[in-house]
Design a protein around this motif. Structure first.
Motif, PDB file in Angstrom:
ATOM      1  N   UNK A 157       0.628  -1.156   0.236  1.00 38.16           N
ATOM      2  CA  UNK A 157       0.087  -0.039   0.031  1.00 38.16           C
ATOM      3  C   UNK A 157       0.842   1.426   0.002  1.00 38.16           C
ATOM      4  N   UNK A 158       0.067   2.481  -0.409  1.00 38.54           N
ATOM      5  CA  UNK A 158       0.935   3.513  -0.581  1.00 38.54           C
ATOM      6  C   UNK A 158       0.066   4.746  -0.313  1.00 38.54           C
ATOM      7  N   UNK A 159       0.567   5.895  -0.066  1.00 38.94           N
ATOM      8  CA  UNK A 159      -0.371   7.249  -0.047  1.00 38.94           C
ATOM      9  C   UNK A 159       0.382   7.949  -1.287  1.00 38.94           C
ATOM     10  N   UNK A 160      -0.540   8.746  -1.872  1.00 37.11           N
ATOM     11  CA  UNK A 160      -0.390   9.584  -2.954  1.00 37.11           C
ATOM     12  C   UNK A 160      -0.847  10.639  -3.123  1.00 37.11           C
ATOM     13  N   UNK A 161      -0.351  11.699  -3.523  1.00 39.21           N
ATOM     14  CA  UNK A 161      -1.200  13.362  -3.668  1.00 39.21           C
ATOM     15  C   UNK A 161      -2.142  13.232  -4.572  1.00 39.21           C
ATOM     16  N   UNK A 162      -3.229  13.673  -3.794  1.00 40.03           N
ATOM     17  CA  UNK A 162      -4.306  13.768  -4.754  1.00 40.03           C
ATOM     18  C   UNK A 162      -4.308  14.745  -5.982  1.00 40.03           C
ATOM     19  N   UNK A 163      -3.451  15.789  -5.685  1.00 35.59           N
ATOM     20  CA  UNK A 163      -3.260  16.628  -6.764  1.00 35.59           C
ATOM     21  C   UNK A 163      -1.774  16.743  -7.015  1.00 35.59           C
ATOM     22  N   UNK A 164      -1.355  17.391  -8.174  1.00 35.87           N
ATOM     23  CA  UNK A 164       0.124  18.079  -8.238  1.00 35.87           C
ATOM     24  C   UNK A 164       0.580  18.941  -7.158  1.00 35.87           C
ATOM     25  N   UNK A 165       1.763  18.770  -6.543  1.00 36.01           N
ATOM     26  CA  UNK A 165       1.915  19.943  -5.576  1.00 36.01           C
ATOM     27  C   UNK A 165       1.947  21.219  -6.077  1.00 36.01           C
ATOM     28  N   UNK A 218      17.563  15.209 -15.783  1.00 35.73           N
ATOM     29  CA  UNK A 218      17.018  15.500 -14.554  1.00 35.73           C
ATOM     30  C   UNK A 218      17.352  16.952 -13.844  1.00 35.73           C
ATOM     31  N   UNK A 219      18.255  17.469 -14.690  1.00 35.16           N
ATOM     32  CA  UNK A 219      18.422  19.031 -14.216  1.00 35.16           C
ATOM     33  C   UNK A 219      17.797  20.010 -14.769  1.00 35.16           C
ATOM     34  N   UNK A 220      17.049  19.557 -15.562  1.00 35.92           N
ATOM     35  CA  UNK A 220      16.225  20.663 -16.551  1.00 35.92           C
ATOM     36  C   UNK A 220      15.013  21.098 -15.865  1.00 35.92           C
ATOM     37  N   UNK A 221      14.463  22.405 -15.899  1.00 32.77           N
ATOM     38  CA  UNK A 221      13.430  23.097 -15.548  1.00 32.77           C
ATOM     39  C   UNK A 221      12.394  23.531 -16.522  1.00 32.77           C
ATOM     40  N   UNK A 222      10.928  22.971 -16.437  1.00 28.75           N
ATOM     41  CA  UNK A 222      10.077  23.304 -17.772  1.00 28.75           C
ATOM     42  C   UNK A 222       8.773  23.801 -16.996  1.00 28.75           C
ATOM     43  N   UNK A 223       8.393  24.814 -17.701  1.00 23.58           N
ATOM     44  CA  UNK A 223       7.007  25.391 -17.202  1.00 23.58           C
ATOM     45  C   UNK A 223       5.717  24.506 -17.460  1.00 23.58           C
ATOM     46  N   UNK A 224       6.206  23.267 -18.137  1.00 20.79           N
ATOM     47  CA  UNK A 224       4.853  22.271 -18.276  1.00 20.79           C
ATOM     48  C   UNK A 224       5.306  21.008 -17.336  1.00 20.79           C
ATOM     49  N   UNK A 225       6.384  21.115 -16.372  1.00 21.69           N
ATOM     50  CA  UNK A 225       6.653  20.064 -15.456  1.00 21.69           C
ATOM     51  C   UNK A 225       6.482  20.337 -14.199  1.00 21.69           C
ATOM     52  N   UNK A 226       5.471  19.472 -13.131  1.00 24.39           N
ATOM     53  CA  UNK A 226       5.568  19.544 -11.901  1.00 24.39           C
ATOM     54  C   UNK A 226       6.051  18.011 -11.218  1.00 24.39           C
ATOM     55  N   UNK A 227       5.174  17.783 -10.244  1.00 29.01           N
ATOM     56  CA  UNK A 227       5.206  16.347  -9.608  1.00 29.01           C
ATOM     57  C   UNK A 227       4.061  16.185  -8.546  1.00 29.01           C
ATOM     58  N   UNK A 228       3.963  15.048  -8.298  1.00 24.81           N
ATOM     59  CA  UNK A 228       3.192  14.655  -7.066  1.00 24.81           C
ATOM     60  C   UNK A 228       3.955  13.718  -6.198  1.00 24.81           C
ATOM     61  N   UNK A 229       3.735  13.598  -4.973  1.00 19.83           N
ATOM     62  CA  UNK A 229       4.674  12.394  -4.255  1.00 19.83           C
ATOM     63  C   UNK A 229       3.702  11.465  -3.707  1.00 19.83           C
ATOM     64  N   UNK A 230       4.584  10.410  -3.270  1.00 20.65           N
ATOM     65  CA  UNK A 230       4.050   9.326  -2.382  1.00 20.65           C
ATOM     66  C   UNK A 230       4.754   9.117  -1.117  1.00 20.65           C
ATOM     67  N   UNK A 231       3.990   8.461  -0.211  1.00 23.82           N
ATOM     68  CA  UNK A 231       4.978   7.734   0.876  1.00 23.82           C
ATOM     69  C   UNK A 231       4.593   6.514   1.182  1.00 23.82           C
ATOM     70  N   UNK A 274       7.442   5.042 -11.668  1.00 24.96           N
ATOM     71  CA  UNK A 274       6.926   4.902 -12.806  1.00 24.96           C
ATOM     72  C   UNK A 274       5.606   3.896 -12.732  1.00 24.96           C
ATOM     73  N   UNK A 275       5.677   2.911 -12.032  1.00 24.55           N
ATOM     74  CA  UNK A 275       4.702   2.013 -12.046  1.00 24.55           C
ATOM     75  C   UNK A 275       3.633   2.174 -10.918  1.00 24.55           C
ATOM     76  N   UNK A 276       4.101   2.874  -9.735  1.00 21.85           N
ATOM     77  CA  UNK A 276       3.200   3.467  -8.822  1.00 21.85           C
ATOM     78  C   UNK A 276       2.085   4.548  -9.588  1.00 21.85           C
ATOM     79  N   UNK A 277       3.104   5.379 -10.423  1.00 18.12           N
ATOM     80  CA  UNK A 277       2.266   6.533 -11.073  1.00 18.12           C
ATOM     81  C   UNK A 277       1.267   5.912 -12.027  1.00 18.12           C
ATOM     82  N   UNK A 278       1.545   5.218 -12.956  1.00 20.22           N
ATOM     83  CA  UNK A 278       0.651   4.422 -13.885  1.00 20.22           C
ATOM     84  C   UNK A 278      -0.589   3.723 -13.165  1.00 20.22           C
ATOM     85  N   UNK A 279      -0.241   2.855 -11.957  1.00 18.52           N
ATOM     86  CA  UNK A 279      -0.947   2.113 -11.330  1.00 18.52           C
ATOM     87  C   UNK A 279      -2.273   3.039 -10.772  1.00 18.52           C
TER      88      UNK A 279
END
Length: 336
Positions: A94-102, A322-335, A200-205
């Motif tokens: 089991x895991x927790x995942x953010x309901x929205x992007x940060x 991994x070092x690039x920053x884009x105006x189209x890229x964010x993230x969500x987290x798990x724990x 990547x597997x957690x995200x797609x799941x």
């Protein structure tokens, strides 16, 4: 008192006097299944529940593990070669995942400043509730460990033997950065309870939510704008900018903005297209300088995938440095 101080600071940063950052759209959503601590006797699926006394109002969804069909079938409209072959993948825990992007507000509450490109107000929307962007994969490591410390979880990421981002030095902005190799060799501390990027597997799941269609609402054709308008922000409905989270319908597991708005960094390095071999808890290749992003965005496009809605499919994947920053890229987290 902490929340009052944070709210005042965010109001100053975003000009949000009179806006409520701590109600609609934040808190913890739960779904049926194992969930500590035990919910009250009148608990119903979808109820909100605080993470803890130091909650930063980051909504989470608790997901049970399971086995799912990852990747896209050969006949999926818009399928890309790097999505590989479909394969059965098992998420064992089991895991927790953010309901929205940060969001921008959440980022500022931890980091103290807003790196986002999209700061021109959208009428009727709260600036702080738009996704944070212009953050690299490495930036997210810092945010995750600092957030874990604030929330009294044990930080997940370790670089050069330390989980304190102060010890890591400047965030790499290129391959020539003197500490790039150390950052690129970041490790996850065994048994840590803190926030981290999903695999990547957690995200797609989580994104598929039990579906096998191109989008989690059952839509198969990325050209179906009427259907996609209900679930996400794309180039045809967003006005050329990111938008406030949670305005579109969630997927079947209660996750918002999983398709579109901002693409989302995940843990895995880029690698060869996956084969059909079944896997359990895959976490990507052990080497490489590029990391995967998922979910598409308000403007994600490339030579092979020229339309943002196409990149919002559950199986779509890209792999920037991994070092690039884009105006189209964010993230969500798990724990855990």
């Amino acid at each position: 008192m902490k929340k009052l101080i944070i709210a005042a600071a965010l109001a100053a940063v975003f000009g949000l006097a009179g806006c409520n950052l701590g109600t609609s759209g934040f808190g913890t959503i739960t779904i049926p299944g194992e969930w500590p601590p035990s919910p009250p006797s009148n608990y119903r699926p979808g109820d909100r529940w605080p993470i803890g006394p130091e909650d930063l109002d980051m909504g989470e969804v608790r997901l049970g593990g399971g086995t799912f069909l990852m990747g896209s079938p050969p006949n999926e409209i818009g399928r890309q070669a790097n999505e590989g072959q479909q394969r059965w993948v098992t998420i064992s825990a089991d895991f927790w995942i953010s309901e929205t992007p940060v969001t921008q507000a959440q980022w500022v509450s931890v980091m103290g400043s807003n790196p986002s490109f999209h700061t021109t107000p959208v009428p009727g929307e709260a600036q702080g509730r738009r996704p944070v962007e212009m953050v690299s994969w490495f930036d997210v490591l810092v945010f995750a460990n600092l957030l874990s410390e604030q929330e009294r979880f044990t930080p997940a990421y370790m670089i050069n033997g330390s989980t304190d981002p102060v010890d890591w030095g400047p965030v790499p902005t290129g391959l020539s950065h003197p500490n790039f190799e150390a950052w690129n060799a970041v490790q996850i501390v065994p048994g840590s309870t803190g926030f981290r990027l999903p695999t990547e597997a957690q995200w797609e799941f989580a994104a598929r939510a039990g579906t096998t269609t191109a989008f989690s609402d059952g839509t198969q054709d990325w050209n179906d704008q009427a259907a996609l308008d209900r679930i996400g922000w794309f180039n045809f409905n967003n006005g050329g900018v990111t938008r406030e989270v949670m305005q579109k319908e969630p997927n079947p597991l209660g996750l918002y903005d999983i398709h579109g708005n901002v693409a989302e960094w995940v843990w895995d390095r880029a690698g060869d297209p996956p084969t059909s071999q079944a896997q359990t808890d895959p976490a990507g290749p052990d080497s490489g300088n590029n990391r995967v992003v998922r979910g598409g965005s308000w403007n994600t496009a490339s030579a092979t995938a020229p339309a943002p809605a196409l990149t919002g499919r559950s199986a779509y994947r890209d792999h920037p440095a991994s070092f690039l920053r884009f105006s189209a890229s964010g993230f969500r987290l798990v724990r855990p």
